[in-house]
Write a protein that holds these residues in place. Structure first.
Motif, PDB file in Angstrom:
ATOM      1  N   PHE A   5       0.842  -1.189   0.000  1.00  0.00           N
ATOM      2  CA  PHE A   5       0.000   0.000   0.000  1.00  0.00           C
ATOM      3  C   PHE A   5       0.874   1.233   0.000  1.00  0.00           C
ATOM      4  O   PHE A   5       1.819   1.335   0.778  1.00  0.00           O
ATOM      5  N   THR A   6       0.578   2.174  -0.886  1.00  0.00           N
ATOM      6  CA  THR A   6       1.272   3.447  -0.899  1.00  0.00           C
ATOM      7  C   THR A   6       0.233   4.557  -0.913  1.00  0.00           C
ATOM      8  O   THR A   6      -0.868   4.388  -1.469  1.00  0.00           O
ATOM      9  N   PRO A   7       0.527   5.721  -0.316  1.00  0.00           N
ATOM     10  CA  PRO A   7      -0.437   6.811  -0.294  1.00  0.00           C
ATOM     11  C   PRO A   7      -0.901   7.244  -1.678  1.00  0.00           C
ATOM     12  O   PRO A   7      -2.013   7.747  -1.834  1.00  0.00           O
ATOM     13  N   GLY A   8      -0.064   7.015  -2.690  1.00  0.00           N
ATOM     14  CA  GLY A   8      -0.425   7.436  -4.041  1.00  0.00           C
ATOM     15  C   GLY A   8      -1.694   6.793  -4.565  1.00  0.00           C
ATOM     16  O   GLY A   8      -2.372   7.363  -5.435  1.00  0.00           O
ATOM     17  N   VAL A   9      -2.052   5.634  -4.045  1.00  0.00           N
ATOM     18  CA  VAL A   9      -3.253   4.958  -4.523  1.00  0.00           C
ATOM     19  C   VAL A   9      -4.517   5.710  -4.098  1.00  0.00           C
ATOM     20  O   VAL A   9      -5.596   5.503  -4.663  1.00  0.00           O
ATOM     21  N   LEU A  10      -4.391   6.618  -3.141  1.00  0.00           N
ATOM     22  CA  LEU A  10      -5.532   7.389  -2.672  1.00  0.00           C
ATOM     23  C   LEU A  10      -5.792   8.650  -3.495  1.00  0.00           C
ATOM     24  O   LEU A  10      -6.809   9.326  -3.289  1.00  0.00           O
ATOM     25  N   ARG A  11      -4.910   8.974  -4.398  1.00  0.00           N
ATOM     26  CA  ARG A  11      -4.921  10.277  -5.055  1.00  0.00           C
ATOM     27  C   ARG A  11      -6.297  10.665  -5.597  1.00  0.00           C
ATOM     28  O   ARG A  11      -6.786  11.770  -5.344  1.00  0.00           O
ATOM     29  N   LEU A  12      -6.935   9.778  -6.330  1.00  0.00           N
ATOM     30  CA  LEU A  12      -8.276  10.068  -6.846  1.00  0.00           C
ATOM     31  C   LEU A  12      -9.137   8.823  -6.651  1.00  0.00           C
ATOM     32  O   LEU A  12      -9.077   7.874  -7.426  1.00  0.00           O
ATOM     33  N   GLY A  69      -4.934  -1.524 -13.474  1.00  0.00           N
ATOM     34  CA  GLY A  69      -4.231  -1.684 -12.215  1.00  0.00           C
ATOM     35  C   GLY A  69      -4.863  -0.910 -11.072  1.00  0.00           C
ATOM     36  O   GLY A  69      -4.174  -0.543 -10.114  1.00  0.00           O
ATOM     37  N   VAL A  70      -6.155  -0.659 -11.160  1.00  0.00           N
ATOM     38  CA  VAL A  70      -6.862   0.105 -10.129  1.00  0.00           C
ATOM     39  C   VAL A  70      -7.502  -0.865  -9.134  1.00  0.00           C
ATOM     40  O   VAL A  70      -8.321  -1.703  -9.527  1.00  0.00           O
ATOM     41  N   PRO A  71      -7.154  -0.770  -7.854  1.00  0.00           N
ATOM     42  CA  PRO A  71      -7.718  -1.691  -6.857  1.00  0.00           C
ATOM     43  C   PRO A  71      -9.195  -1.406  -6.582  1.00  0.00           C
ATOM     44  O   PRO A  71      -9.660  -0.264  -6.696  1.00  0.00           O
ATOM     45  N   LEU A  72      -9.905  -2.447  -6.181  1.00  0.00           N
ATOM     46  CA  LEU A  72     -11.303  -2.338  -5.792  1.00  0.00           C
ATOM     47  C   LEU A  72     -11.421  -2.491  -4.277  1.00  0.00           C
ATOM     48  O   LEU A  72     -10.901  -3.449  -3.700  1.00  0.00           O
ATOM     49  N   ILE A  73     -12.121  -1.561  -3.655  1.00  0.00           N
ATOM     50  CA  ILE A  73     -12.413  -1.600  -2.230  1.00  0.00           C
ATOM     51  C   ILE A  73     -13.907  -1.861  -2.059  1.00  0.00           C
ATOM     52  O   ILE A  73     -14.735  -1.252  -2.748  1.00  0.00           O
ATOM     53  N   ASN A  85     -12.862 -11.428  -4.126  1.00  0.00           N
ATOM     54  CA  ASN A  85     -11.408 -11.275  -4.161  1.00  0.00           C
ATOM     55  C   ASN A  85     -11.013  -9.824  -4.436  1.00  0.00           C
ATOM     56  O   ASN A  85     -10.098  -9.541  -5.201  1.00  0.00           O
ATOM     57  N   ALA A  86     -11.727  -8.903  -3.788  1.00  0.00           N
ATOM     58  CA  ALA A  86     -11.407  -7.486  -3.917  1.00  0.00           C
ATOM     59  C   ALA A  86     -10.097  -7.180  -3.199  1.00  0.00           C
ATOM     60  O   ALA A  86      -9.674  -7.910  -2.296  1.00  0.00           O
ATOM     61  N   GLU A  87      -9.489  -6.063  -3.578  1.00  0.00           N
ATOM     62  CA  GLU A  87      -8.182  -5.720  -3.014  1.00  0.00           C
ATOM     63  C   GLU A  87      -8.272  -5.102  -1.621  1.00  0.00           C
ATOM     64  O   GLU A  87      -7.243  -4.974  -0.940  1.00  0.00           O
ATOM     65  N   GLY A  88      -9.479  -4.694  -1.206  1.00  0.00           N
ATOM     66  CA  GLY A  88      -9.544  -4.086   0.109  1.00  0.00           C
ATOM     67  C   GLY A  88     -10.952  -3.908   0.634  1.00  0.00           C
ATOM     68  O   GLY A  88     -11.947  -4.192  -0.042  1.00  0.00           O
ATOM     69  N   GLY A 106      -7.309 -10.642   6.285  1.00  0.00           N
ATOM     70  CA  GLY A 106      -5.910 -11.038   6.198  1.00  0.00           C
ATOM     71  C   GLY A 106      -4.979  -9.849   6.043  1.00  0.00           C
ATOM     72  O   GLY A 106      -5.400  -8.686   6.016  1.00  0.00           O
ATOM     73  N   GLN A 107      -3.712 -10.140   5.904  1.00  0.00           N
ATOM     74  CA  GLN A 107      -2.679  -9.102   5.869  1.00  0.00           C
ATOM     75  C   GLN A 107      -2.414  -8.541   4.472  1.00  0.00           C
ATOM     76  O   GLN A 107      -1.734  -7.526   4.342  1.00  0.00           O
ATOM     77  N   ASN A 108      -2.928  -9.186   3.438  1.00  0.00           N
ATOM     78  CA  ASN A 108      -2.567  -8.790   2.082  1.00  0.00           C
ATOM     79  C   ASN A 108      -3.522  -7.787   1.441  1.00  0.00           C
ATOM     80  O   ASN A 108      -3.284  -7.339   0.330  1.00  0.00           O
ATOM     81  N   ARG A 109      -4.612  -7.451   2.146  1.00  0.00           N
ATOM     82  CA  ARG A 109      -5.590  -6.529   1.574  1.00  0.00           C
ATOM     83  C   ARG A 109      -5.522  -5.164   2.256  1.00  0.00           C
ATOM     84  O   ARG A 109      -5.115  -5.029   3.401  1.00  0.00           O
ATOM     85  N   ILE A 110      -5.959  -4.147   1.521  1.00  0.00           N
ATOM     86  CA  ILE A 110      -6.013  -2.783   2.031  1.00  0.00           C
ATOM     87  C   ILE A 110      -7.181  -2.661   3.004  1.00  0.00           C
ATOM     88  O   ILE A 110      -8.269  -3.178   2.754  1.00  0.00           O
TER      89      ILE A 110
END
Length: 221
Positions: A5-12, A69-73, A85-88, A106-110
């Protein structure tokens, strides 16, 4: 392996609204257009839907977001997050606790958490929570179970003591996005600024330019 996870994924950060988008297919179409034009994260939020409909929509969203490459929450429902199997997952103050949410996904999701007071900030465990959704900035019609509006100054005060990356949410638009980024936001979360717009792609590009501090060239006269 540990979650990435990096803060950049929150940009928009686009939060989908089924009413504004016109149902499941409208959300999928909006998400595709947004991802292709600068959205960095997409959340599925449909509090009135049954679980099966949520899972089906989440899977369709995953399919259209993957090429960009855009994650789904997924909002609130850890079981839907896992089934699709969403990313977060994103939870509120009255939803699953961060401890329980992390144990389930688990530990692998946002994992995101809604917060709007200094007290909320003071108890955040950075080992559990990746980001905070902070708001509402102003009164909003897309979500009614929120606290008092923070305004830019209230948001800035919280941002000055943020325990982890934060995203501004609640009546965020092109009118206040730049001020929120300058006030300490790592990104903005929008609903009606993209959902339901006649041209979602154009609306996304305009917001992406703002949060990335890009100035559009002046039109030739």
């Amino acid at each position: 392996m540990p979650r990435i996870f990096t803060p950049g994924v929150l940009r928009l950060y686009l939060v989908l609204d089924p009413n504004l988008c016109g149902g499941a297919q409208g959300m999928v179409d909006t998400a595709r257009a947004a991802a292709a034009n600068g959205a960095t994260l997409v959340q599925l939020r449909a509090p009135q839907w049954k679980k099966r409909a949520l899972v089906e929509c989440a899977r369709a969203l995953k399919k259209v977001l993957a090429p960009f490459g855009v994650p789904l929450i997924v909002n609130d429902h850890a079981d839907v997050c896992l089934a699709a199997n969403a990313e977060g997952l994103h939870v509120g103050q009255k939803d699953l606790s961060p401890v329980d949410a992390r144990a389930l996904i688990g530990q692998n999701r946002i994992l995101g958490l809604s917060a709007n007071t200094a007290e909320h900030f003071s108890v955040v465990d950075r080992n559990l929570v990746d980001y905070l959704g902070v708001g509402p900035i102003a009164l909003t019609r897309t979500k009614t179970d929120t606290g008092a509006a923070l305004g830019i100054s209230g948001f800035a005060a919280l941002a000055s003591c943020k325990p982890c990356p934060i995203v501004a949410i609640g009546s965020v638009s092109a009118l206040n996005a730049r001020d929120l980024m300058r006030a300490g936001a790592d990104g903005i979360a929008v609903v009606s600024a993209i959902c339901g717009k006649p041209d979602a792609a154009r609306a996304t590009r305009e917001l992406a330019d703002i949060v990335n501090f890009r100035d559009r060239p002046r039109a030739l006269s």
